[in-house]
Design a protein around this motif. Structure first.
Motif, PDB file in Angstrom:
ATOM      1  N   ARG A 119       0.788  -1.223   0.000  1.00 37.64           N
ATOM      2  CA  ARG A 119       0.000   0.000   0.000  1.00 37.64           C
ATOM      3  C   ARG A 119       0.825   1.281   0.000  1.00 37.64           C
ATOM      4  O   ARG A 119       0.326   2.332  -0.416  1.00 37.64           O
ATOM      5  CB  ARG A 119      -0.937   0.016   1.215  1.00 37.64           C
ATOM      6  CG  ARG A 119      -1.958  -1.101   1.227  1.00 37.64           C
ATOM      7  CD  ARG A 119      -2.808  -1.043   2.478  1.00 37.64           C
ATOM      8  NE  ARG A 119      -3.481   0.243   2.592  1.00 37.64           N
ATOM      9  CZ  ARG A 119      -4.632   0.532   2.007  1.00 37.64           C
ATOM     10  NH1 ARG A 119      -5.232  -0.387   1.264  1.00 37.64           N
ATOM     11  NH2 ARG A 119      -5.184   1.712   2.154  1.00 37.64           N
ATOM     12  N   THR A 136       1.421   6.924  -0.179  1.00 35.64           N
ATOM     13  CA  THR A 136       0.572   5.765  -0.465  1.00 35.64           C
ATOM     14  C   THR A 136       0.449   5.606  -1.971  1.00 35.64           C
ATOM     15  O   THR A 136       0.359   6.595  -2.707  1.00 35.64           O
ATOM     16  CB  THR A 136      -0.818   5.926   0.159  1.00 35.64           C
ATOM     17  OG1 THR A 136      -1.392   7.155  -0.294  1.00 35.64           O
ATOM     18  CG2 THR A 136      -0.723   5.953   1.681  1.00 35.64           C
ATOM     19  N   GLU A 138      -1.966   4.636  -3.824  1.00 33.69           N
ATOM     20  CA  GLU A 138      -3.209   5.053  -4.459  1.00 33.69           C
ATOM     21  C   GLU A 138      -3.178   6.521  -4.877  1.00 33.69           C
ATOM     22  O   GLU A 138      -3.980   6.952  -5.711  1.00 33.69           O
ATOM     23  CB  GLU A 138      -4.386   4.800  -3.523  1.00 33.69           C
ATOM     24  CG  GLU A 138      -4.327   5.587  -2.222  1.00 33.69           C
ATOM     25  CD  GLU A 138      -5.480   5.236  -1.309  1.00 33.69           C
ATOM     26  OE1 GLU A 138      -6.378   4.524  -1.782  1.00 33.69           O
ATOM     27  OE2 GLU A 138      -5.479   5.677  -0.146  1.00 33.69           O
ATOM     28  N   ASN A 139      -2.234   7.307  -4.310  1.00 31.67           N
ATOM     29  CA  ASN A 139      -2.125   8.718  -4.649  1.00 31.67           C
ATOM     30  C   ASN A 139      -1.018   9.013  -5.657  1.00 31.67           C
ATOM     31  O   ASN A 139      -0.804  10.176  -6.007  1.00 31.67           O
ATOM     32  CB  ASN A 139      -1.875   9.550  -3.387  1.00 31.67           C
ATOM     33  CG  ASN A 139      -3.030   9.478  -2.413  1.00 31.67           C
ATOM     34  OD1 ASN A 139      -4.189   9.452  -2.824  1.00 31.67           O
ATOM     35  ND2 ASN A 139      -2.721   9.428  -1.126  1.00 31.67           N
ATOM     36  N   THR A 163       3.329  12.308  -6.386  1.00 30.72           N
ATOM     37  CA  THR A 163       1.884  12.360  -6.187  1.00 30.72           C
ATOM     38  C   THR A 163       1.425  13.782  -6.488  1.00 30.72           C
ATOM     39  O   THR A 163       2.210  14.614  -6.932  1.00 30.72           O
ATOM     40  CB  THR A 163       1.508  11.959  -4.745  1.00 30.72           C
ATOM     41  OG1 THR A 163       2.098  12.900  -3.830  1.00 30.72           O
ATOM     42  CG2 THR A 163       2.007  10.565  -4.435  1.00 30.72           C
ATOM     43  N   ARG A 197       1.770  -2.055  -7.726  1.00 25.69           N
ATOM     44  CA  ARG A 197       1.048  -1.685  -6.516  1.00 25.69           C
ATOM     45  C   ARG A 197       0.197  -0.436  -6.729  1.00 25.69           C
ATOM     46  O   ARG A 197      -0.862  -0.291  -6.121  1.00 25.69           O
ATOM     47  CB  ARG A 197       2.040  -1.501  -5.370  1.00 25.69           C
ATOM     48  CG  ARG A 197       2.429  -2.827  -4.755  1.00 25.69           C
ATOM     49  CD  ARG A 197       3.867  -2.903  -4.293  1.00 25.69           C
ATOM     50  NE  ARG A 197       4.148  -4.268  -3.856  1.00 25.69           N
ATOM     51  CZ  ARG A 197       4.407  -5.278  -4.686  1.00 25.69           C
ATOM     52  NH1 ARG A 197       4.422  -5.072  -5.991  1.00 25.69           N
ATOM     53  NH2 ARG A 197       4.638  -6.492  -4.215  1.00 25.69           N
ATOM     54  N   VAL A 198       0.657   0.452  -7.580  1.00 21.31           N
ATOM     55  CA  VAL A 198      -0.150   1.629  -7.918  1.00 21.31           C
ATOM     56  C   VAL A 198      -1.436   1.199  -8.613  1.00 21.31           C
ATOM     57  O   VAL A 198      -2.532   1.655  -8.269  1.00 21.31           O
ATOM     58  CB  VAL A 198       0.656   2.597  -8.810  1.00 21.31           C
ATOM     59  CG1 VAL A 198      -0.253   3.686  -9.372  1.00 21.31           C
ATOM     60  CG2 VAL A 198       1.797   3.228  -8.017  1.00 21.31           C
ATOM     61  N   ARG A 199      -1.311   0.301  -9.601  1.00 19.03           N
ATOM     62  CA  ARG A 199      -2.504  -0.163 -10.319  1.00 19.03           C
ATOM     63  C   ARG A 199      -3.445  -0.930  -9.393  1.00 19.03           C
ATOM     64  O   ARG A 199      -4.665  -0.770  -9.468  1.00 19.03           O
ATOM     65  CB  ARG A 199      -2.083  -1.037 -11.507  1.00 19.03           C
ATOM     66  CG  ARG A 199      -1.491  -0.243 -12.669  1.00 19.03           C
ATOM     67  CD  ARG A 199      -1.317  -1.121 -13.889  1.00 19.03           C
ATOM     68  NE  ARG A 199      -0.251  -2.092 -13.692  1.00 19.03           N
ATOM     69  CZ  ARG A 199       1.009  -1.890 -14.057  1.00 19.03           C
ATOM     70  NH1 ARG A 199       1.361  -0.752 -14.626  1.00 19.03           N
ATOM     71  NH2 ARG A 199       1.925  -2.820 -13.857  1.00 19.03           N
ATOM     72  N   SER A 201      -3.741  -0.550  -6.151  1.00 21.03           N
ATOM     73  CA  SER A 201      -4.354   0.369  -5.199  1.00 21.03           C
ATOM     74  C   SER A 201      -5.461   1.183  -5.836  1.00 21.03           C
ATOM     75  O   SER A 201      -6.507   1.426  -5.232  1.00 21.03           O
ATOM     76  CB  SER A 201      -3.288   1.306  -4.616  1.00 21.03           C
ATOM     77  OG  SER A 201      -2.317   0.582  -3.898  1.00 21.03           O
ATOM     78  N   LYS A 202      -5.227   1.621  -7.079  1.00 18.25           N
ATOM     79  CA  LYS A 202      -6.235   2.439  -7.757  1.00 18.25           C
ATOM     80  C   LYS A 202      -7.467   1.628  -8.150  1.00 18.25           C
ATOM     81  O   LYS A 202      -8.567   2.168  -8.270  1.00 18.25           O
ATOM     82  CB  LYS A 202      -5.623   3.107  -8.990  1.00 18.25           C
ATOM     83  CG  LYS A 202      -4.589   4.178  -8.643  1.00 18.25           C
ATOM     84  CD  LYS A 202      -4.084   4.862  -9.887  1.00 18.25           C
ATOM     85  CE  LYS A 202      -3.036   5.919  -9.559  1.00 18.25           C
ATOM     86  NZ  LYS A 202      -3.558   7.006  -8.720  1.00 18.25           N
ATOM     87  N   SER A 203      -7.278   0.321  -8.392  1.00 15.15           N
ATOM     88  CA  SER A 203      -8.410  -0.511  -8.785  1.00 15.15           C
ATOM     89  C   SER A 203      -9.092  -1.160  -7.592  1.00 15.15           C
ATOM     90  O   SER A 203     -10.142  -1.775  -7.742  1.00 15.15           O
ATOM     91  CB  SER A 203      -7.944  -1.608  -9.750  1.00 15.15           C
ATOM     92  OG  SER A 203      -7.014  -2.474  -9.116  1.00 15.15           O
TER      93      SER A 203
END
Length: 238
Positions: A119, A136, A138-139, A163, A197-199, A201-203
């Motif tokens: 995360r 994080t 997701e950002n 970010t 991990r970005v993908r 987190s965003k999904s």
């Protein structure tokens, strides 16, 4: 030779313990909250990054030492006796800062940590002032690799993770919502891990809407049918 390296390593361990105790430098990598069994990894920059730092150290060392030695020789030619009196202080000025700088380079390397979970990403650096920065996934808006000519020679790269609102203040610095991973010799692999991990987190959460459970409908039995017939008969009677 090998004996010299072992002796230097032994001395450095002693100095490290003194410095870490004096400045309370954490000996271990920073931690991040994770569930038991979840992915977490921590790593230093590549040892090639240490050689990269030493190159600039030796260049600066050579320039300063040559300047001091040249000045002493000129003084010796002009005033031999005075130069002899100043020989010890000049030697100290040549040797002492070099030892301090050499130790500082190793301390800088040993106190640089990068920690990654599913995360988030956390970086740490510093001795006198310890800087930690966490972002994080997701950002995250952008992840890119950069490499200068000297870094290319040593086979290392810098990964910049940005970010919203990130500002670039130069290599080795973390400003606003930006984390920088220096001295990596496997940038493609690290960037791939971050992007995965970005993908993820965003999904996360897409398609995870709460399921609506409707109450079960009970099947009609004979009692229900008899009641319905009675209602129909009363209606027809009117």
């Amino acid at each position: 030779n090998e004996h010299t390296k072992q002796a230097a390593a032994w001395v450095y361990k002693g100095i490290w313990r003194v410095v870490s105790g004096l400045f309370r430098v954490p000996e271990y990598p920073p931690t991040l909250p994770v569930e038991p069994g979840a992915f977490i990894t921590s790593f230093h920059p590549s040892v090639r990054y240490l050689s990269y730092l030493k190159l600039f150290f030796w260049v600066a060392l050579l320039a300063v030492d040559i300047a001091l030695l040249t000045g002493w020789i000129i003084l010796y030619i002009a005033e031999g006796q005075a130069a002899l009196w100043l020989a010890a202080p000049v030697l100290f000025l040549i040797v002492a800062p070099d030892i301090v700088a050499y130790i500082a380079i190793h301390l800088r390397y040993d106190t640089m940590w990068y920690v990654m979970t599913d995360r988030s990403l956390r970086t740490r650096r510093g001795i006198w002032i310890i800087l930690e920065h966490t972002i994080t996934f997701e950002n995250v808006q952008n992840v890119h690799v950069r490499r200068g000519p000297v870094q290319y020679f040593f086979g290392i790269s810098t990964i910049v993770v940005e970010t919203a609102g990130a500002a670039d203040a130069g290599e080795g610095h973390t400003v606003g919502n930006q984390a920088i991973i220096e001295g990596i010799d496997n940038p493609d692999e690290i960037r791939r891990l971050i992007m995965e991990r970005v993908r993820a987190s965003k999904s996360a959460g897409l398609g995870d809407e709460k399921e609506v459970v409707h109450p079960a409908v009970t099947a009609w039995d004979d009692a229900h049918r008899d009641a319905l017939r009675e209602i129909l008969d009363e209606v027809r009677a009117f």
